[in-house]
Structures are given as C-alpha cells and as structure tokens.
Design a protein around this motif. Structure first.
Motif, mmCIF file in Angstrom:
data_model
loop_
_atom_site.group_PDB
_atom_site.id
_atom_site.type_symbol
_atom_site.label_atom_id
_atom_site.label_comp_id
_atom_site.label_asym_id
_atom_site.label_seq_id
_atom_site.Cartn_x
_atom_site.Cartn_y
_atom_site.Cartn_z
ATOM 1 N N ALA B 196 0.824 -1.210 0.000
ATOM 2 C CA ALA B 196 0.000 0.000 0.000
ATOM 3 C C ALA B 196 0.861 1.264 0.000
ATOM 4 O O ALA B 196 0.557 2.227 -0.713
ATOM 5 N N ILE B 197 1.943 1.263 0.792
ATOM 6 C CA ILE B 197 2.809 2.450 0.842
ATOM 7 C C ILE B 197 3.338 2.770 -0.545
ATOM 8 O O ILE B 197 3.296 3.899 -1.014
ATOM 9 N N ILE B 238 -10.778 3.712 -8.500
ATOM 10 C CA ILE B 238 -10.145 2.392 -8.443
ATOM 11 C C ILE B 238 -8.973 2.410 -7.455
ATOM 12 O O ILE B 238 -8.851 1.540 -6.591
ATOM 13 N N VAL B 239 -8.126 3.438 -7.560
ATOM 14 C CA VAL B 239 -6.946 3.513 -6.696
ATOM 15 C C VAL B 239 -7.341 3.534 -5.220
ATOM 16 O O VAL B 239 -6.784 2.813 -4.397
ATOM 17 N N ILE B 240 -8.346 4.367 -4.882
ATOM 18 C CA ILE B 240 -8.680 4.510 -3.462
ATOM 19 C C ILE B 240 -9.361 3.250 -2.936
ATOM 20 O O ILE B 240 -9.141 2.850 -1.784
ATOM 21 N N LEU B 241 -10.138 2.569 -3.767
ATOM 22 C CA LEU B 241 -10.754 1.323 -3.319
ATOM 23 C C LEU B 241 -9.687 0.255 -3.064
ATOM 24 O O LEU B 241 -9.745 -0.465 -2.062
ATOM 25 N N VAL B 242 -8.693 0.187 -3.963
ATOM 26 C CA VAL B 242 -7.618 -0.793 -3.774
ATOM 27 C C VAL B 242 -6.876 -0.518 -2.472
ATOM 28 O O VAL B 242 -6.672 -1.416 -1.645
ATOM 29 N N ILE B 248 -7.734 -2.404 5.141
ATOM 30 C CA ILE B 248 -8.684 -3.152 5.972
ATOM 31 C C ILE B 248 -8.126 -4.549 6.238
ATOM 32 O O ILE B 248 -8.130 -5.032 7.375
ATOM 33 N N ALA B 249 -7.566 -5.172 5.198
ATOM 34 C CA ALA B 249 -6.960 -6.488 5.377
ATOM 35 C C ALA B 249 -5.806 -6.398 6.377
ATOM 36 O O ALA B 249 -5.671 -7.254 7.262
#
Lengths: 288, 260
Positions: B196-197, B238-242, B248-249
């Motif tokens: 994510a980073i 798309i980017v923010i959902l990913v 969350i995971a």
C-alpha cells in the motif's frame, strides 16, 4: 569465543542488508544534499566552488523568508485545526464508544490516512464549488446558504490538509487518552473538582504526549507539502515547499534547492529538539 | 454521564466521519456521471471506466505501479523481517542507534527525502527511472515493516525457539518450523502495508520518475494539473478502493487498535 563470533555474524547478516539499503537511499543522499547546498553550481553541470551564497540568499531575499513564514503559518493553522477537531473525537472514541464499535470506528477514522493522499486532495476539488453535488444539494435545501466556492484559495488548502492529517491526530490523542485510568477523573470529581478543573488538571496534562506527537506528525509534513497547495491553492499556492520543488523540476538550481531543503530540515530538527524533553518527561511520568 | 451527552458525543464523531468520507464519496459518484464537464443533474454511465481501458499511457503507468509495489513488497518485507528478527532475538551494543536510524524516512518530509535521492542518484549515475523509484520505496517501507513485525514478535518470547534448539533443531529448522509460523501474521500484515505504501506513494516517485516513464500517482497528478476530467475520477475511484481494501486487510491481521 566461537559462539560470540557466530552471534555477531548472525546479527550482521540479518541487519546488514537493510541498513546498507537505508545508507544508500536515505543517509548518503542527505549527505550529498548537504554537500550540494554549499556549492556554486551542481558538479554535474560545471566546476563547483564552495559558497555560502545559497543560505545567504534564503536569509536576505524576501521571497524565501516570506514564504518560509507562510509555510510555518500553514503548518500551525493545520495543526491547530486538526487538534481542535481531532482531540474531542479521540475523547469520544476513548470514553463514550465501547468494545467492538470502538474498534470499527477507530478503523473508519484511520483508514483514509493510509489511502492515497493525492486522490483525496483531488476529491476536494469536487466539493469546494457551488456547482458540485454538495453545493447544489446545499442550495436546494437552504436557498440562502453562503457560497462554498473556495477553490483556489488559502482556506481550500487548509481544508485539504486538515482532511489529510486529522486521522493521525485522532489516533495519537486516542492512544494517550485511552491510557488514562478513569478512576483518576472519578477521584478528582469526588474531591470536588469541576469538570473544567478535571479537564485542565488531569486529562489535558496526561494526554499531552499524544497531543504533541500528533502535532509534530502533522506540522512537519505540512511544512513540506507542495502537492496540496498546488492542486487546491491556485494563486495562493506558493509556499516554501513549492519553491523547493520548483528548484528541482523547473528552475534546475539544485544547490539552491538543497540549501532551502536544509533550512527546512533545520527547522524540523529544532522543533523536535524543543519538544522531545517535554514528551519524554511525560512518558516517564506516566510510566512511573 | 447523561443519555443526552452520549447522543451528542456520538453525533460529533459522526460529523467527523462525514467530513472524512463525503469528499471521497462525491468524487466516486462523479466518476459515474455521464457529462464530461461534471454537469448536473446526475446521469449514470460507466463511459469513463471504458475510456480508461483505452488509455494506453494510464494502463502502462498502472502496470508500472503494480510491479513496483510487488517488488517493493518482496524486498522490504524480507529485509524488514530479518532486521526485526535481529532486534527481537539479540541484544548488542548499538541496537538503540540502529533502531533510531529507522526514523529519518519516517520523520523527514518526503519532499526533502525525495529531492535528496534525486541529487544522489543523479550524481552517482544511478539516474532516474523505475529502478530508482523502487530503491526509494523500499527505504520508505522498511521502517513500517520492522515496526509491524517487531510488534508481532513481542507477543511471543524466545522460549519456543530455545525449546526447539535444545531438542536438536538446526538454526534453519528453528527458523523454518518455529519462528516463521509464529511471525507469519505479522509478516503478511507488513507485506500488505508495504504494498500500500508503494502503491500510494506520490512525492518520491514524482522526483524520481523520468520524462516518458510514469507510474500511476504521477500520471494522475499531471492529468489533474492539465484540467479535471471524469476519467481522473474513474481511475482515482479504483486507486482509493484498492488502497482501502489493502488497509482493511492489514488492520484485520495486525489488530492495530491495541485492545487485544
């Protein structure tokens, strides 16, 4: 002893690669930047000589001093806004919400902080206008509502950056508020303290480390921000951060950019040195 | 505490959450609006997502971003796990100093780290490009990886490893059969975090991306600077959902709220 030798070898092999990586990508680059900041021209484009001219430029040219001041003010304003809105939210999370709800709410608050900052800044351009979804809805339910058209202004930068760092401040304040034993407030109350006194004499001092940690973690990156002012600020966008960026992406005066960067870094370290004893004393005080 | 006060307190938290999420939701909704000029009333259409699939530049930038994030995840997680292991299992002089050295990437503004990397990489001939972006992302991810895995390792002592060693396991067997399974949740969480980073990182990539080669956040930034189109909303959605799904995971795996 062979066991000590084996142990040392193990430590070296485990930690060595990561620290070599950090050396090559963070520590040496910072050293190179410091070196560049004292050069007349970049060694890539000419024969450099030692000079203090770039630092002198910062302290004598109005444009740099004024914008350094603007960056400081921006950092201060955003930090105060984040604390003003974040601290009460952290308190609600620590004292009012319970159990599984608390965990879920905390995740909801912190989640945006770890999502894409660029995209979140962009999303404010959709909101801070009278002709967007929010503007239309607001004027439909309240025809006399004041205009929310604040794009391309200083307040727009404030809104975007407060949105960016609020989650972090909530988190740091929550951690220290949650660590306060509730019986301390009860004791103070039963001894006759008013709610105001309980807050000022018990809760605030005990949660100070969280407040300072949150303030530092907001102030420092806000001072170095350039993308948010550029997208939201319009003509108000010029800050020390954007001036530094400019030296590297447009003006190509790297030694000047490096010197400006180190002035900013100096301010950051000064700030940390100032506040560290305060946090440390409180950390030890709470632990004792 | 009175009932009334509890209601007020909860409403306040609700308002804070509204402030945090409304802009993101509005941005996402506008990705599904048909008008290219963001004109209202709202007319649902997925035309902008279709446009993305035809945008060669954006597709290439997305591809680069995913590859960099995967490579960063693999390198930062392996190096970080090794450091966390060294810190957790050995006491040695200079350990505090080494732990302190993890701080610069965390506390120095990215603007300064990024420009310093630009200077150094140019000067030494490493240059700009995907390889130098990867070098930078790993440096930024390493401290987080070490912190997340160290937190996991503090939850169990060295007793299991000592027991295995005293029963005759070789150091490699101890690591493979005992340490690794115990560390696994921390390692997976750290890997997600590292991905994510890198996937969200803009500033470092911005300074290290050469003309012509781009990665997603840099590409989005230059599109924003050229003017807003709903296509930017679509890719941003798309980017923010990913990145939110990843976090969350991560939160589920690492129980970050410190309650358990």
């Amino acid at each position: 002893m062979t066991t000590t030798a084996a142990r040392n070898r193990a430590i070296l092999w485990l930690a060595g690669p990561a620290y070599l990586w950090l050396l090559a990508t963070v520590l040496l680059p910072l050293a190179a930047m410091l070196y560049f900041s004292f050069l007349t021209v970049s060694p890539l484009s000419g024969t450099p000589e030692f000079t203090l001219a770039h630092y002198r430029t910062f302290f004598t040219q109005e444009v740099y001093l004024v914008n350094a001041g603007r960056s400081m003010m921006l950092g201060l304003h955003v930090t105060l806004l984040c604390l003003a809105f974040g601290y009460p939210a952290a308190w609600v999370l620590a004292r009012v919400i319970k159990n599984r709800w608390r965990e879920a709410m905390l995740l909801l608050v912190v989640l945006p902080f770890w999502s894409n900052g660029l995209v979140r800044t962009f999303s404010w351009t959709m909101v801070l206008t009278d002709y967007g979804l929010i503007g239309r809805a607001l004027h439909a339910v309240w025809p006399g509502a004041p205009s929310i058209e604040i794009m391309n202004s200083y307040p727009a930068i404030l809104v975007g950056l407060t949105h960016a760092y609020l989650p972090y401040v909530v988190l740091t304040c929550y951690v220290s508020l949650q660590g306060i034993n509730p019986s301390l407030t009860e004791a103070a109350r039963s001894l006759g303290a008013s709610w105001g006194q309980v807050f000022l004499r018990v809760i605030l001092p005990l949660s100070l480390p969280g407040i300072i940690a949150g303030a530092m973690l907001t102030f420092v990156p806000v001072m170095g921000s350039f993308m948010e002012p550029r997208i939201l600020g319009g003509t108000q966008a010029i800050m020390l951060g954007t001036l530094i960026e400019n030296q590297f992406t447009a003006a190509f005066n790297w030694p000047l950019g490096a010197a400006l960067g180190f002035v900013m870094l100096g301010a950051v370290f000064l700030l940390m040195a100032l506040f560290w004893p305060l946090i440390r004393r409180h950390v030890q005080g709470v632990a004792a | 505490m009175s009932r009334m006060f509890g209601v007020l307190a909860r409403s306040y938290l609700g308002l804070v959450l509204l402030f945090l999420y409304v802009p993101i939701l509005v941005m996402m909704i506008m990705a599904f609006n048909k008008s290219p000029l963001y004109m209202l009333p709202f007319r649902f259409d997925t035309v902008w997502f279709g446009k993305l699939a035809e945008n060669e530049r954006l597709l290439r930038a997305t591809w680069n971003s995913v590859w960099i994030a995967l490579a960063n995840m693999a390198i930062a997680t392996s190096l970080g796990t090794m450091v966390a292991l060294a810190f957790a299992r050995y006491d040695f002089p200079g350990k505090r100093f080494l732990q302190g050295l993890l701080m610069p990437p965390l506390v120095i503004p990215w603007l300064i780290t990024g420009t310093a990397m630009l200077i150094f990489f140019f000067w030494t001939g490493i240059g700009r490009g995907l390889h130098s972006i990867l070098l930078g992302h790993v440096a930024l991810s390493l401290p987080y990886v070490v912190i997340v895995i160290s937190a996991r390792m503090q939850s169990f002592g060295a007793v299991f490893e000592e027991a295995a060693a005293s029963l005759g396991a070789t150091p490699w067997q101890v690591f493979r059969r005992v340490s690794l399974p115990l560390m696994a949740p921390g390692i997976v969480a750290a890997a997600l975090f590292a991905f994510a980073i890198s996937f969200d990182q803009f500033v470092i990539s911005y300074f290290l991306a050469p003309v012509g080669i781009s990665i997603l956040p840099v590409e989005i930034y230059s599109s924003i600077r050229q003017g807003f189109t709903p296509e930017i909303n679509a890719i941003s959605t798309i980017v923010i959902l990913v990145s939110m799904a990843l976090m969350i995971a991560f939160a589920r795996l690492s129980s970050f709220s410190g309650e358990r």
